[in-house]
Scaffold this motif. Structure first.
Motif: not given
Length: 255
Positions: A159-168
């Motif tokens: 999931i992290v590989d696909e969607h990343g950890l974008p900052s909100q």
């Protein structure tokens, strides 16, 4: 120009169709020429897709513009109604809203994103219909983190590989190591917090919903930070969520 295909692995005409649907939603309606320019495809191709969708009730034409139709709503209602967690959790959500006065959400997950499938607004001036059905990044959502904490490590990494950890916001977790540390803490304490990680000034607490050892979704309560403090989240609100979770999981067992 919006690309019809993200992966290049699908059927080209299907990819164009889905890109067309997404663009109609983004633009809140558009004409054939604008859609063709956006997608980089021929106007005849766009017109053909729109004609077929109009015949089946998935688009409507208003003047010179096409808009998404209620055919999607019909299918969306069917899909949601098939979810055991939805049928088992609605009453508990309603009861929690009355008890806490805060926004309450029933959340599930699909393809690495959290989705709001049912909710109540509480004493908040928020139209929950603008949130219902929305997908959310899991790493900055209390319900999403509660779900992530109960998935296999390889799946979390995918999931992290696909969607990343974008900052909100400035409080969002953006490090894989920090995320895994927090997920371990969530498993130990039984709840996940979102302290202005998705939206500034909003706090939330989420708990996992499991059945027969499998994570089904999450139940969360959200509200303004000045009212839903971390102390309140970890005290009375967590106790109320636990009681509601027991009720939902009992309903799941007898459906």
């Amino acid at each position: 120009m919006k690309q019809p295909s993200k992966t290049g692995k699908g059927i080209k005409s299907d990819e164009t169709l889905f890109a067309l649907i997404e663009t109609l939603r983004e633009l809140d309606g558009a004409g054939v020429t604008e859609l063709a320019d956006r997608l980089g495809v021929a106007k005849s191709t766009v017109h053909g897709h729109l004609t077929s969708m109009r015949e089946h009730g998935f688009v409507v034409k208003r003047g010179a513009e096409y808009h998404l139709g209620l055919g999607f709503f019909d299918y969306g209602q069917y899909v949601r109604g098939e979810l055991n967690i939805f049928r088992s959790g609605m009453e508990a959500v309603d009861e929690l809203e009355r008890a806490t006065g805060e926004m309450v959400w029933l959340i599930t997950h699909e393809n690495g994103r959290a989705m709001y499938i049912y909710g109540r607004g509480g004493q908040n001036d928020i139209d929950i219909n603008t949130i219902l059905g929305k997908r959310s990044y899991m790493h900055c959502n209390s319900g999403g983190k509660a779900i992530l904490a109960h998935l296999p490590e390889r799946r979390i990494n995918k999931i992290v590989d696909e969607h990343g950890l974008p900052s909100q916001t400035e409080n969002t977790i953006t490090s894989r190591d920090a995320l895994f540390d927090e997920l371990e803490q969530i498993r130990e304490q039984g709840y996940a917090l979102n302290l202005s990680e998705d939206l500034r000034g909003i706090h939330a607490i989420g708990v996992p919903l499991t059945f027969e050892g499998e994570i089904q979704g999450a139940l969360s309560i959200a509200g303004p930070a000045h009212r839903l403090s971390q102390e309140r989240c970890e005290g009375e609100v967590f106790d109320q969520l636990q009681a509601a979770t027991d009720e939902i999981e009992l309903n799941l067992a007898y459906r």
